[in-house]
Enzyme design. Sequence first.
Site, PDB file in Angstrom:
ATOM      1  N   ASN A  22     -66.458  42.299  56.142  1.00  0.00           N
ATOM      2  CA  ASN A  22     -65.579  41.325  55.383  1.00  0.00           C
ATOM      3  C   ASN A  22     -65.852  41.884  53.942  1.00  0.00           C
ATOM      4  OD1 ASN A  22     -64.313  39.735  57.496  1.00  0.00           O
ATOM      5  ND2 ASN A  22     -66.397  39.084  57.807  1.00  0.00           N
ATOM      6  N   TYR A  23     -66.844  42.562  53.757  1.00  0.00           N
ATOM      7  CA  TYR A  23     -67.223  42.601  52.067  1.00  0.00           C
ATOM      8  C   TYR A  23     -67.148  44.006  51.705  1.00  0.00           C
ATOM      9  CZ  TYR A  23     -68.203  37.881  52.084  1.00  0.00           C
ATOM     10  OH  TYR A  23     -68.215  36.350  52.185  1.00  0.00           O
ATOM     11  N   LEU A  24     -67.474  45.027  52.774  1.00  0.00           N
ATOM     12  CA  LEU A  24     -67.510  46.343  52.103  1.00  0.00           C
ATOM     13  C   LEU A  24     -66.210  47.182  52.302  1.00  0.00           C
ATOM     14  CD1 LEU A  24     -70.952  47.101  53.901  1.00  0.00           C
ATOM     15  CD2 LEU A  24     -70.497  46.325  51.562  1.00  0.00           C
TER      16      LEU A  24
END
Length: 556
Positions: free
Chosen positions: A513-515
Amino acid sequence: IYIAMEVEISVPSEASNWWEEERYTDGSKWKFLEHKGPVFAPPYEPLPSNVKFYYDGKHMKLSPGAEEVATFFAKMLDHEYTTKDIFRKNFFKDWRKVGENKSLVNTFACQISQTSIQSRVIKIKAENERLLQEYGFCIMDNHKERIANFRIEPPGLFRGRGDHPKMGMLKRRIRPQDIIINCSKDSEHPKPPPGTKWKEVRHDNKVTWLVSWTENIQGSIKYIMLNPSSRIKGEKDWQKYETARRLKKCVDRIRNQYREDWKSKEMRIRQRAVALYFIDKLALRAGNEKEEGETADTVGCCSLRVEHIKLYPENDGQEYVVEFDFLGKDSIRYYNKVPVEKRVFKNLQLFMENKEPDDDLFDRLNTSVLNKHLQELMDGLTAKVFRTYNASITLQQQLKELTSAKILSYNRANRAVAILCNHQRAPPKTFEKSMQNLQTKIDAKRGQLSDAKRDLKSAKADAKIRRDEKSKKTVETKKKAVQRIEEQLMKLEVQATDREENKQIALGTSKLNYLDPRISVAWCKKWGIPVEKIYNKTQREKFAWAIDMAEDDYEF
DNA sequence: CGGCCTGACTCGGGTGTTGGCAA
DNA sequence: CTTGCCAACACCCGAGTCAGGCC
């Protein structure tokens, strides 16, 4: 024949990748949508008559409905939370509403046989596969897309996370008349089960969901939506990282701005600036207000209370230290001690003046005020963009720094991000044991290695004396064996380090979800590492766009 | 404007299942 | 070749974020 086959089997052409198609500009999410609707939870099958229910020592006959709810409780018997007061109270309250046992049950002197329920577990693989094929896909515009969750959540007892006031409440069964169907007018609409009706069939192409219903615990809406590999999700994901990259371009300006704002005459601006500093530096979540008594008591940045931080003018040789200790999303504890700038520290002292522990730290601030301000600083900027930005930029930097033992390095970089985002997990129940197992394996491998080395030595000596082809060959095989064992040992040792370092850290969330996946793909290309080492099948499907787009020189 | 509510979507750790591998 | 174990994976569904509408 070969040519004919090439024509017949149309290999997905370049143009069939959604990321090479045009986007809609009118705010619509699709033009055509067709699907088969949801799969309902299987109906309750009453227990065989030899399974008895005892209440207060006496055998009791329950109505099928009440019996079903009783089995929900029975299934959870080995969980600690069934012993909790709130859980029991909520369960009992809801249970009594079911069937004719309203006046009967009021204490917990009952025993429900758990084994009798477990023994009824039936699974039919073929049936699952059939359901997947029939209901697991839809047609959205020109693509056949996988649906993420085509099964309706079965009834059961609600178990929120953390100290949830509603734990134990009955989550009721969802019926066709609870269901709203969303599809395009010109599609073949899904049919409700025989003798039932949908609540509504609508044709709203401004949203992405296929099916929705209202859940009875919080009264919130639940959706059936598409798999992450779908165009509609992938596009959004891509856009998210592009927004974060735009932040990269102006983050210096924004940082200077909020540092200036620490000196503002206006309290609300100072609070806003300090909160933003935390969100940026510590990757805190925005922190919406929550309805008291409806959910567990957790906070994010804007909803931080005085009791959640402690100020130390001096601590362990560092100046102006702030100690954070609060429960964040999913009641995961956030604990951190950080030195901050003097101005931030002074501001915090000011914000805390004349306040009670349970007062808001930022009383002139909420997420909507903050996000409105961010929107003015950059189009599309919200609090969570900082999390995405800081996570991705950290990964990129770490990957640049760490170079030896590639996969371990990657995991370490991933771990740095997970720590930043406070993605924790409970150490796996079997952690100690599996660690021990691994250690014994390593020891065994070491033994094997010295044996193999000894073998090799004697083989060499042997070969020296004999000087024939056969013994030379033996030496070669022995050499290979030693090498192989050495490699295996290395692998095991790396695995042990990796696992130890990973004990309480959850990598999945940041990876998913973030990278920005293009950072990882580029890294793989640069070092000649197969992308399969980093992403499993599902992840490769989700990030197909990134795998296709990113070259080895991609810069986040 | 600001407070409140709703809707739609992303993010989150836990858990049940599975398949690959070593014994 | 069989068996048993464990990590990886898929799935689950709850918990956030954030925008927009209403008053």
